[in-house]
Scaffold this motif. Structure first.
Motif, short mmCIF file in Angstrom:
data_model
loop_
_atom_site.label_atom_id
_atom_site.label_comp_id
_atom_site.label_asym_id
_atom_site.label_seq_id
_atom_site.Cartn_x
_atom_site.Cartn_y
_atom_site.Cartn_z
N MET A 198 12.53 -8.03 -6.30
CA MET A 198 12.56 -7.19 -6.03
C MET A 198 13.80 -6.61 -6.75
N SER A 199 14.15 -5.54 -7.68
CA SER A 199 14.97 -5.71 -8.55
C SER A 199 15.59 -4.00 -8.68
N ASN A 200 16.58 -3.00 -8.76
CA ASN A 200 16.77 -2.20 -8.84
C ASN A 200 17.28 -2.38 -10.16
N PHE A 201 16.76 -0.88 -11.08
CA PHE A 201 17.37 -0.86 -13.26
C PHE A 201 18.66 -1.51 -13.72
N LEU A 202 19.53 -2.06 -12.65
CA LEU A 202 20.96 -2.35 -12.71
C LEU A 202 21.19 -3.28 -12.53
N ARG A 203 20.10 -4.32 -11.88
CA ARG A 203 20.22 -5.58 -11.53
C ARG A 203 21.36 -6.35 -11.45
N ASN A 204 22.32 -5.42 -10.08
CA ASN A 204 23.44 -5.59 -9.85
C ASN A 204 23.57 -6.33 -8.58
N GLY A 205 22.82 -7.31 -8.23
CA GLY A 205 22.79 -7.22 -6.63
C GLY A 205 23.75 -8.85 -6.99
N PHE A 258 0.88 -0.82 -0.38
CA PHE A 258 -0.08 -0.52 -0.41
C PHE A 258 0.72 1.35 0.02
N GLY A 259 0.35 2.58 -0.60
CA GLY A 259 0.58 4.00 -0.86
C GLY A 259 1.23 3.86 -2.33
N GLU A 260 1.42 4.94 -2.24
CA GLU A 260 1.97 5.91 -3.83
C GLU A 260 2.73 4.43 -4.79
N GLY A 261 2.24 4.06 -5.68
CA GLY A 261 3.06 3.69 -6.75
C GLY A 261 2.52 2.33 -6.57
N GLY A 262 1.46 2.18 -5.66
CA GLY A 262 1.13 0.48 -5.73
C GLY A 262 2.42 -0.78 -5.54
N ALA A 263 2.13 -1.77 -4.97
CA ALA A 263 3.02 -3.10 -5.01
C ALA A 263 4.01 -3.09 -5.62
N GLY A 264 3.48 -2.67 -7.37
CA GLY A 264 4.25 -2.71 -8.48
C GLY A 264 6.03 -1.53 -7.71
N THR A 265 5.40 -0.43 -6.92
CA THR A 265 6.74 0.11 -6.67
C THR A 265 8.10 -0.85 -6.23
N PHE A 266 8.09 -1.57 -5.34
CA PHE A 266 8.67 -2.36 -4.54
C PHE A 266 8.75 -3.74 -5.28
N SER A 267 9.59 -3.88 -6.49
CA SER A 267 9.07 -4.67 -7.50
C SER A 267 10.38 -4.39 -8.44
N ASP A 268 9.69 -5.44 -9.61
CA ASP A 268 11.72 -5.58 -10.27
C ASP A 268 10.92 -4.53 -11.84
N GLY A 269 10.13 -3.72 -11.00
CA GLY A 269 9.23 -2.84 -12.37
C GLY A 269 9.20 -3.42 -13.62
N LYS A 327 11.76 -6.76 -23.30
CA LYS A 327 12.19 -7.08 -21.85
C LYS A 327 11.87 -6.37 -21.13
N PRO A 328 11.52 -5.15 -20.77
CA PRO A 328 12.01 -3.85 -20.53
C PRO A 328 11.35 -3.87 -19.34
N HIS A 329 12.24 -2.74 -18.56
CA HIS A 329 12.10 -2.98 -16.33
C HIS A 329 12.26 -1.54 -16.26
N VAL A 330 11.51 -0.78 -15.28
CA VAL A 330 11.63 0.73 -14.70
C VAL A 330 13.03 -0.06 -13.94
N GLY A 331 12.06 -0.46 -12.31
CA GLY A 331 13.28 -0.92 -11.50
C GLY A 331 12.85 -0.24 -10.05
#
Length: 518
Positions: free
Chosen positions: A342-349, A147-158, A190-194
């Motif tokens: 969840m992933s950041n844009f660079l996916r460097n974890g 819950f919160g601005e952006g919905g569940a997608g905000t904390f995802s791979d985007g 396969k686009p993603h935002v992060g």
């Protein structure tokens, strides 16, 4: 403008305009200009020859001759228009996830000054609360991963992939880029935002809506609907009444209290099938080499998508794969543990993770409209108990799980879930049929990616929020709720989408219908 598809090149090449122009001129034996990459995908079927597969837009003088080629067509661009409108009321949008913020943006651009209610907070305050929870702080049931601005997608791979084929998709992608998403989403297959880019993007969408006269009211939950003779007359928000003739219900898949309120109010709903399971983590290096071989060193983090149908007809599949990402605590109710990726844009974890899910049907949880919600809730509460009742998550070595052995200590990959994990036996978490299905699925996936179910990977549970367990029924043509005019069930929570893109598209559709009707 022309478009050529099926252009294959070796990976590792910088795809700038100069390179693409020279590439086309050699291939087509003619001068070209205004060259632009339209789509890029990776073909990794042969590990010794991984290639890029390109679709490129360009202009050339000898257009008629080029169109005789099988790989060249006219480039088609569909314009998505939002016409101005005048109404004697302000539409209300409930929820500010992808469905809600795209519906709100459409209505704002149409000049209708929508009022948007979001039960959680702005992305800035929400992020602080989520990070605090990850570090062992208390759970805020209104500001969390769900819950919160952006919905569940905000904390995802985007992820912005979707099975929906709709002309609105390009408009959504272009809007996201305008609001801060990386330009690559326009051409990546396969686009993603992060997660690290999503927050700023959503904030910019919010600011445009407000700039056009709309309102986004945070920490405000819809508590009821006002109706008269089968039509919407307003929305209750605590003691406040918001008069309106049109409401977009973009609730998200975890708004369980609102589902119950709607059901108790007589809104026509049904329970629907969903999936539950676990998160599996491997090292990113393992997945990258398994997918790309020696080319892993020159490519971004690899993904995968696996599925199998078991002899009993039940499906097991991977979902929301997060290359170079993290398993996150996604609870929204006290006393329950929920995992997500969840992933950041660079996916460097260091690790890559994915949900491994088992299909759950009505025969598994009951015939009641909200029985699926209770099925999910029971699993989440059991996970909370196994994790020591501190929002730690139960975890098990994949090999132990397959061999039906309790995990006493975790070996191999280090779990990324915060605040922490507890070695467990998933036989105490899941019913027998889920355990059996997961084992069979993992072994099938191990045949597709050798080592997938080895001791070097770990499972974390429970993944229970992949989709909504209910559907709010709506008319196919008008998109209005069955039996209640002016109410538009929308997106994932209402059971009509499955990801950021399909939810965003559904939000646009509902906004269009409001403008058509009134």
């Amino acid at each position: 403008m022309l478009r050529i598809s099926g252009v294959k090149i070796s990976v590792g090449q910088e795809l700038n305009e100069a390179f693409l122009r020279e590439l086309l001129q050699k291939k087509l034996k003619t001068k070209v200009k205004n060259v632009k990459l339209f789509k890029k995908s990776i073909d990794a079927r042969k590990k010794d020859r991984v290639i890029f597969n390109l679709t490129i837009d360009f202009e050339a003088e000898n257009k008629k001759r080029l169109l005789l080629r099988r790989d060249v067509t006219e480039a088609v661009f569909l314009e998505y228009k939002i016409n101005k409108k005048s109404l004697d009321f302000r539409p209300v949008v409930v929820g500010f996830g992808p469905a809600g913020f795209m519906a709100g943006l459409y209505l704002a651009r149409a000049g209708l000054k929508p009022i948007i209610l979001e039960r959680g907070g702005r992305v800035e305050e929400r992020t602080k609360q989520v990070n605090s929870f990850f570090k062992g702080g208390s759970l805020d049931e209104e500001n969390n991963v769900q819950f919160g601005e952006g919905g569940a997608g905000t904390f995802s791979d985007g992820k912005l992939t979707t099975g929906v084929n709709d002309p609105r998709i390009r408009f959504v992608l272009e809007t996201f880029v305008q609001k801060g998403a990386p330009e690559e989403i326009l051409w990546e297959a396969k686009p993603h935002v992060g997660t690290d880019r999503l927050g700023e993007m959503v904030k910019n969408i919010r600011e445009e809506i407000i700039g056009l006269g709309g309102e986004v009211r945070f920490n405000r939950k819809m508590t009821g609907l006002l109706t008269e003779k089968g039509e919407i007359k307003g929305v209750l928000c605590g003691e406040e009444v918001l008069p309106t003739k049109a409401v977009v219900l973009a609730l998200g898949h975890s708004a369980r209290d609102t589902f119950k309120m709607l059901y108790d109010s007589g809104i026509v709903m049904e329970g629907k099938s969903f999936s539950v399971g676990v998160r599996i983590e491997h090292t990113r290096e393992f997945i990258d080499r398994a997918r790309y071989g020696d080319f892993a060193a020159v490519l971004n983090a690899a993904d995968y998508k696996l599925a199998t149908h078991l002899p009993d007809g039940r499906g097991v599949y991977t979902f929301c794969m997060c290359p170079g990402g993290y398993v996150v605590a996604a609870a929204s109710e006290k006393g329950g543990v929920v995992t997500n990726g969840m992933s950041n844009f660079l996916r460097n974890g260091e690790n890559s993770n994915s949900a491994v899910l088992v299909g759950i049907g009505r025969e598994d949880f009951g015939s009641g409209v909200l029985d699926g919600v209770e099925f999910q809730r029971r699993l989440e509460r059991k996970a909370f108990e196994l994790g020591g009742r501190k929002y730690f998550a139960p975890a098990q070595n994949t090999e132990d799980f397959v061999l039906e052995k309790a995990t006493l200590s975790l070996t191999g990959v280090k779990p990324t879930y915060q605040p922490g994990v507890v070695p467990s036996d998933f036989k105490e978490l899941f019913p027998e049929f889920i355990c059996d299905s997961l084992r069979q699925g993992l072994l099938a996936f191990d045949r597709q990616i050798k080592g997938f179910a080895s001791e070097g990977s770990v499972l974390t549970g429970v993944e229970s929020r992949s989709s909504s367990p209910v559907r709010i029924l709506r008319d196919r043509e008008s998109l209005e709720s069955v039996g209640l005019k002016g109410l538009y069930p929308c997106g994932e929570g209402a059971g009509y989408a499955g990801g950021i893109m399909s939810a965003a598209v559904d939000g646009l559709k509902c906004a269009e219908k409001i403008c058509e009707k009134f």
